[in-house]
Design a protein around this motif. Structure first.
Motif, PDB file in Angstrom:
ATOM      1  N   PRO A 170      29.601  37.983  35.284  1.00  0.00           N
ATOM      2  CA  PRO A 170      30.024  37.754  36.670  1.00  0.00           C
ATOM      3  C   PRO A 170      28.879  37.730  37.666  1.00  0.00           C
ATOM      4  CG  PRO A 170      30.593  39.984  35.947  1.00  0.00           C
ATOM      5  CD  PRO A 170      30.175  39.237  34.724  1.00  0.00           C
ATOM      6  N   GLU A 171      27.773  38.392  37.319  1.00  0.00           N
ATOM      7  CA  GLU A 171      26.634  38.436  38.234  1.00  0.00           C
ATOM      8  C   GLU A 171      25.969  37.064  38.391  1.00  0.00           C
ATOM      9  OE1 GLU A 171      25.154  38.903  34.122  1.00  0.00           O
ATOM     10  OE2 GLU A 171      26.780  39.830  35.276  1.00  0.00           O
ATOM     11  N   GLN A 172      26.248  36.133  37.505  1.00  0.00           N
ATOM     12  CA  GLN A 172      25.651  34.802  37.573  1.00  0.00           C
ATOM     13  C   GLN A 172      26.491  33.822  38.379  1.00  0.00           C
ATOM     14  OE1 GLN A 172      25.106  33.580  33.506  1.00  0.00           O
ATOM     15  NE2 GLN A 172      23.382  34.954  33.154  1.00  0.00           N
ATOM     16  N   VAL A 173      27.710  34.187  38.696  1.00  0.00           N
ATOM     17  CA  VAL A 173      28.644  33.244  39.312  1.00  0.00           C
ATOM     18  C   VAL A 173      28.202  32.811  40.708  1.00  0.00           C
ATOM     19  CG1 VAL A 173      31.017  32.951  40.159  1.00  0.00           C
ATOM     20  CG2 VAL A 173      30.595  34.021  37.929  1.00  0.00           C
ATOM     21  N   ALA A 174      27.704  33.722  41.501  1.00  0.00           N
ATOM     22  CA  ALA A 174      27.342  33.399  42.887  1.00  0.00           C
ATOM     23  C   ALA A 174      26.316  32.282  42.973  1.00  0.00           C
ATOM     24  CB  ALA A 174      26.834  34.644  43.598  1.00  0.00           C
ATOM     25  N   ALA A 175      25.343  32.279  42.065  1.00  0.00           N
ATOM     26  CA  ALA A 175      24.321  31.226  42.082  1.00  0.00           C
ATOM     27  C   ALA A 175      24.935  29.860  41.782  1.00  0.00           C
ATOM     28  CB  ALA A 175      23.224  31.543  41.077  1.00  0.00           C
ATOM     29  N   ASP A 218      37.386  36.145  37.943  1.00  0.00           N
ATOM     30  CA  ASP A 218      37.670  36.830  39.216  1.00  0.00           C
ATOM     31  C   ASP A 218      36.574  36.530  40.234  1.00  0.00           C
ATOM     32  OD1 ASP A 218      40.041  37.955  38.351  1.00  0.00           O
ATOM     33  OD2 ASP A 218      39.141  39.891  37.816  1.00  0.00           O
ATOM     34  N   ALA A 219      35.323  36.622  39.803  1.00  0.00           N
ATOM     35  CA  ALA A 219      34.198  36.360  40.705  1.00  0.00           C
ATOM     36  C   ALA A 219      34.234  34.920  41.198  1.00  0.00           C
ATOM     37  CB  ALA A 219      32.874  36.651  40.002  1.00  0.00           C
ATOM     38  N   TYR A 220      34.579  34.009  40.316  1.00  0.00           N
ATOM     39  CA  TYR A 220      34.643  32.584  40.671  1.00  0.00           C
ATOM     40  C   TYR A 220      35.723  32.323  41.719  1.00  0.00           C
ATOM     41  CZ  TYR A 220      35.682  27.590  39.993  1.00  0.00           C
ATOM     42  OH  TYR A 220      35.930  26.246  40.180  1.00  0.00           O
ATOM     43  N   THR A 221      36.909  32.859  41.523  1.00  0.00           N
ATOM     44  CA  THR A 221      37.984  32.615  42.495  1.00  0.00           C
ATOM     45  C   THR A 221      37.718  33.341  43.811  1.00  0.00           C
ATOM     46  OG1 THR A 221      39.297  34.392  41.475  1.00  0.00           O
ATOM     47  CG2 THR A 221      39.751  32.136  40.762  1.00  0.00           C
ATOM     48  N   GLU A 222      37.034  34.468  43.751  1.00  0.00           N
ATOM     49  CA  GLU A 222      36.681  35.176  44.987  1.00  0.00           C
ATOM     50  C   GLU A 222      35.731  34.342  45.849  1.00  0.00           C
ATOM     51  OE1 GLU A 222      35.114  38.854  43.615  1.00  0.00           O
ATOM     52  OE2 GLU A 222      37.085  39.663  43.045  1.00  0.00           O
ATOM     53  N   GLN A 223      34.971  33.454  45.205  1.00  0.00           N
ATOM     54  CA  GLN A 223      34.050  32.573  45.923  1.00  0.00           C
ATOM     55  C   GLN A 223      34.741  31.269  46.353  1.00  0.00           C
ATOM     56  OE1 GLN A 223      30.812  33.151  46.759  1.00  0.00           O
ATOM     57  NE2 GLN A 223      30.961  35.228  45.947  1.00  0.00           N
ATOM     58  N   GLY A 224      36.037  31.173  46.112  1.00  0.00           N
ATOM     59  CA  GLY A 224      36.783  29.980  46.509  1.00  0.00           C
ATOM     60  C   GLY A 224      37.056  29.009  45.383  1.00  0.00           C
ATOM     61  N   GLU A 256      42.772  18.418  44.044  1.00  0.00           N
ATOM     62  CA  GLU A 256      41.671  18.764  44.925  1.00  0.00           C
ATOM     63  C   GLU A 256      41.024  20.051  44.418  1.00  0.00           C
ATOM     64  OE1 GLU A 256      42.985  18.796  48.973  1.00  0.00           O
ATOM     65  OE2 GLU A 256      43.133  16.606  49.035  1.00  0.00           O
ATOM     66  N   VAL A 257      39.725  19.985  44.165  1.00  0.00           N
ATOM     67  CA  VAL A 257      39.057  21.080  43.469  1.00  0.00           C
ATOM     68  C   VAL A 257      37.801  21.531  44.196  1.00  0.00           C
ATOM     69  CG1 VAL A 257      39.924  20.340  41.226  1.00  0.00           C
ATOM     70  CG2 VAL A 257      37.718  19.467  42.032  1.00  0.00           C
ATOM     71  N   PHE A 258      37.447  22.779  43.945  1.00  0.00           N
ATOM     72  CA  PHE A 258      36.170  23.331  44.405  1.00  0.00           C
ATOM     73  C   PHE A 258      35.054  22.529  43.730  1.00  0.00           C
ATOM     74  CE2 PHE A 258      32.693  26.445  44.228  1.00  0.00           C
ATOM     75  CZ  PHE A 258      32.711  26.946  45.525  1.00  0.00           C
ATOM     76  N   PRO A 259      33.951  22.262  44.433  1.00  0.00           N
ATOM     77  CA  PRO A 259      32.902  21.389  43.888  1.00  0.00           C
ATOM     78  C   PRO A 259      32.057  21.992  42.768  1.00  0.00           C
ATOM     79  CG  PRO A 259      32.862  21.409  46.289  1.00  0.00           C
ATOM     80  CD  PRO A 259      33.712  22.556  45.857  1.00  0.00           C
ATOM     81  N   LEU A 260      32.570  22.955  42.069  1.00  0.00           N
ATOM     82  CA  LEU A 260      31.905  23.512  40.888  1.00  0.00           C
ATOM     83  C   LEU A 260      32.995  23.986  39.941  1.00  0.00           C
ATOM     84  CD1 LEU A 260      30.821  26.275  39.284  1.00  0.00           C
ATOM     85  CD2 LEU A 260      29.274  24.320  39.457  1.00  0.00           C
ATOM     86  N   ALA A 261      33.045  23.410  38.756  1.00  0.00           N
ATOM     87  CA  ALA A 261      34.044  23.812  37.763  1.00  0.00           C
ATOM     88  C   ALA A 261      33.471  24.914  36.888  1.00  0.00           C
ATOM     89  CB  ALA A 261      34.450  22.614  36.897  1.00  0.00           C
TER      90      ALA A 261
END
Length: 329
Positions: free
Chosen positions: A302-307, A60-66, A35-40
């Motif tokens: 990391p600044e691009q991860v949120a988008a 780190d930024a990716y895992t912080e977003q779930g 079961e995975v987050f909908p963005l790899a």
């Protein structure tokens, strides 16, 4: 019931005038229990344009977003990508929280999918990743010089040994996926559960023209690669002068057509309605498609991860999906 319906998301309560956002639930990959987050998060830039510090910050930024789904290959930066991901997991002590996908078949050290080569490649990947198992192993190529039976038996042996949990294809036509499924049934070995293929708003025919039907038949979880078309679908490249900022300028240049600009205009409209980034909308469009589990996208910082991760919580209306479909026809 469609895959999207079975993975219904819980809505965040928001004012009526606010764009709809949802809390992304993890999606199951095909018939597996992964079961995975909908963005790899792709590791294709790790060890190439992203050094250790940047790689750690991106992850780190990716895992912080779930996020919990990291995608790499033994050929990325000659294996350096796997090593950097392994170092990050070890330093964060989070291996059990991460679904690790890697690919074999293209590395210079272990090219092709003959049994002994594939087995050696997997052992090398395990060592670089610093782990005892690969959650999802992709066959990075369709090696037609090797009988499917040989490859499938080698993968099944690795699965039985606990070194690989599940596997999938990455460069296979629909007919070859059918051949592989028939061979798996005849041999009594584990079948593929996943497919990683080229699919995005500007590249639709390959998947929608036949692969989608096979994926549905075989219950394959689909992970579109090149989900942002080398950055074109971020909206950053709208004229030739913008191409100098892209290491893959030649690829993006071919998309600067009337159709490409029409797609960007449609993305702009939907992004404005949701107060979202263009990249988020392009990825969210993929997540509305049957059998798509998690698009694969990369970030250079990391600044691009949120988008990227925001796409998993962006709920497009049917009208918006239709507009994007039409713009990209």
């Amino acid at each position: 019931m469609t895959h999207v319906e079975s993975s219904r998301l819980a809505q965040i309560v928001s004012p009526p005038s606010a764009p709809i956002r949802v809390i992304p639930r993890r999606r199951r990959i095909g018939s597996s229990d992964l079961e995975v987050f909908p963005l790899a998060m792709s590791g294709n830039v790790f060890g190439w344009t992203a050094d250790d510090r940047t790689t750690n910050a991106i992850l780190d930024a990716y895992t912080e977003q779930g996020g919990n789904f990291v995608d790499t290959a033994d050929s990325y930066a000659a294996g350096r990508s796997e090593t950097m991901i392994g170092n990050w997991m070890r330093s964060r002590r989070n291996r059990n929280d991460i679904v690790v996908a890697t690919k074999v078949g293209k590395s210079a050290d272990n090219p092709g999918l003959r049994a002994r080569v594939l087995t050696r490649a997997v052992h090398a990947s395990l060592q670089r990743l610093g782990t005892d198992r690969i959650d999802l192993l992709y066959l990075h190529i369709d090696d037609q010089d090797v009988e499917f039976e040989e490859t499938l038996l080698a993968v099944d042996e690795l699965i039985r040994a606990g070194k690989v949990r599940y596997f999938g294809g990455s460069d296979h036509t629909g007919n070859r996926l059918i051949e592989a499924r028939i061979a798996s049934a005849q041999l009594g070995v584990a079948p593929m559960v996943a497919l990683q293929n080229h699919y995005n708003l500007v590249h639709r025919t390959e998947y929608e023209g036949g692969l989608a039907h096979v994926a549905a038949q075989q219950l394959l979880g689909v992970m579109p690669r090149f989900a942002l078309a080398s950055g074109f679908l971020t909206g950053k490249y709208r004229q030739k002068a913008d191409l100098a900022r892209n290491d893959r300028g030649g690829e993006v240049a071919r998309l600067l057509t009337r159709r490409g600009l029409r797609i960007l205009a449609a993305l702009d409209s939907v992004a404005a309605a949701h107060e979202a980034d263009v990249a988020s909308v392009a990825l969210a469009w993929l997540l509305t498609k049957p059998n798509v589990v998690a698009p694969v996208a990369s970030a250079s910082g990391p600044e691009q991860v949120a988008a990227l991760t925001a796409a998993a919580g962006l709920q497009l209306t049917r009208h918006q999906v239709t507009d994007l479909d039409r713009a990209s026809e």
